[in-house]
Motif scaffolding. Sequence first.
Motif, mmCIF file in Angstrom:
data_model
loop_
_atom_site.group_PDB
_atom_site.id
_atom_site.type_symbol
_atom_site.label_atom_id
_atom_site.label_comp_id
_atom_site.label_asym_id
_atom_site.label_seq_id
_atom_site.Cartn_x
_atom_site.Cartn_y
_atom_site.Cartn_z
ATOM 1 N N SER A 1 0.865 -1.173 0.000
ATOM 2 C CA SER A 1 0.000 0.000 0.000
ATOM 3 C C SER A 1 0.902 1.224 0.000
ATOM 4 C CB SER A 1 -0.921 0.025 1.220
ATOM 5 O OG SER A 1 -0.157 0.236 2.410
ATOM 6 N N MET A 2 0.358 2.347 -0.388
ATOM 7 C CA MET A 2 1.161 3.564 -0.402
ATOM 8 C C MET A 2 1.629 3.905 1.009
ATOM 9 S SD MET A 2 1.267 4.326 -3.631
ATOM 10 C CE MET A 2 1.555 6.061 -4.018
ATOM 11 N N ARG A 3 0.781 3.682 1.983
ATOM 12 C CA ARG A 3 1.150 3.983 3.365
ATOM 13 C C ARG A 3 2.270 3.068 3.859
ATOM 14 N NH1 ARG A 3 -1.090 6.873 7.241
ATOM 15 N NH2 ARG A 3 -2.916 7.272 5.916
ATOM 16 N N HIS A 4 2.117 1.771 3.592
ATOM 17 C CA HIS A 4 3.141 0.819 4.022
ATOM 18 C C HIS A 4 4.470 1.104 3.329
ATOM 19 C CE1 HIS A 4 4.078 -3.702 4.969
ATOM 20 N NE2 HIS A 4 4.973 -2.870 5.467
ATOM 21 N N LEU B 1 10.114 3.510 3.469
ATOM 22 C CA LEU B 1 11.055 4.495 2.951
ATOM 23 C C LEU B 1 11.338 5.619 3.944
ATOM 24 C CD1 LEU B 1 9.717 4.694 -0.708
ATOM 25 C CD2 LEU B 1 12.015 3.972 -0.043
ATOM 26 N N GLY B 2 10.574 5.659 5.031
ATOM 27 C CA GLY B 2 10.786 6.695 6.031
ATOM 28 C C GLY B 2 10.305 8.059 5.599
ATOM 29 N N VAL B 3 9.215 8.090 4.814
ATOM 30 C CA VAL B 3 8.658 9.356 4.351
ATOM 31 C C VAL B 3 7.163 9.357 4.619
ATOM 32 C CG1 VAL B 3 10.410 9.599 2.553
ATOM 33 C CG2 VAL B 3 8.228 8.486 1.998
ATOM 34 N N VAL B 4 6.539 10.508 4.446
ATOM 35 C CA VAL B 4 5.085 10.570 4.558
ATOM 36 C C VAL B 4 4.489 10.074 3.245
ATOM 37 C CG1 VAL B 4 5.152 12.477 6.201
ATOM 38 C CG2 VAL B 4 5.044 12.966 3.744
ATOM 39 N N PRO B 5 3.281 9.491 3.279
ATOM 40 C CA PRO B 5 2.691 8.946 2.041
ATOM 41 C C PRO B 5 2.613 9.952 0.906
ATOM 42 C CG PRO B 5 1.481 8.155 3.947
ATOM 43 C CD PRO B 5 2.471 9.163 4.467
ATOM 44 N N MET B 6 2.331 11.226 1.210
ATOM 45 C CA MET B 6 2.199 12.207 0.141
ATOM 46 C C MET B 6 3.486 12.387 -0.648
ATOM 47 S SD MET B 6 -0.834 13.130 -0.211
ATOM 48 C CE MET B 6 -0.476 14.428 -1.393
#
Length: 240
Positions: free
Chosen positions: A44-47, A52-57
């Motif tokens: 998923s984009m969130r996972h 990656l250690g970033v926010v989903p956006m």
Amino acid sequence: MFSSGEDEMATAQVGTTRRAPLSRDRVLRAAVALADEEGIEALSMRHLAQRLGVVPMALYKHVAGKEELLDGMVDVVVSEIDPPLEAAGWRTAVRERVLSARRVLLRHAWARPVIETRTGASPVVLDHMDSLVAMFRGGGFSAVLTHHVMHALGSRMWGFTQEVFPSAPPPEDPELREAMFRQVVARWPHVAEIAGAGAAHRTESVVGGGCDDQFEFEFALDLLLDGFERLRRQDWTPGD
């Protein structure tokens, strides 16, 4: 000992080293690694953002959404297929290219169903298809015959085929397995006969041993390649 200024500089350098700049390639390769390790269902984009250690956006600067992410992951997988063999006859070149695609698909178990759901061909995908067409055309196949040959290859160009009615695994309990076998023999004797004949499969293969989905894949591929060569020699056209 470092001075306070040197300490701050060293800390900044470590932070820079730890966090590589986010890029489309890094996003796609992280997604492939996640699917390899946890399965495509876990993607998923969130996972992926957490990994990656970033926010989903932040991901949406590099991929528009989940479908574009999957398209890009397919490109990463296809790019792992070995390049065409140089100075090889068309049959050897095609066979090795297809078997290389199969090795790649076996490394990425999630890729097959994803490839089957894609609705368009990316430049990377078209590069692979174009390379196969070039092998046939360079081997003396007409454009018309090559058109039909590519249809006949179908999903084999990606290293897999689809079983229409795959066999379910037999029960682990010996008595249940024996009872099921008796029922099959009684009702479908010819199916039972050829199922038993499968024990004669060879065990060595291009990729490795086992029963062999690999053997069956190569067996069918070789039949197709032999048939293609026969049609090429006959200068076959659709009207023949």
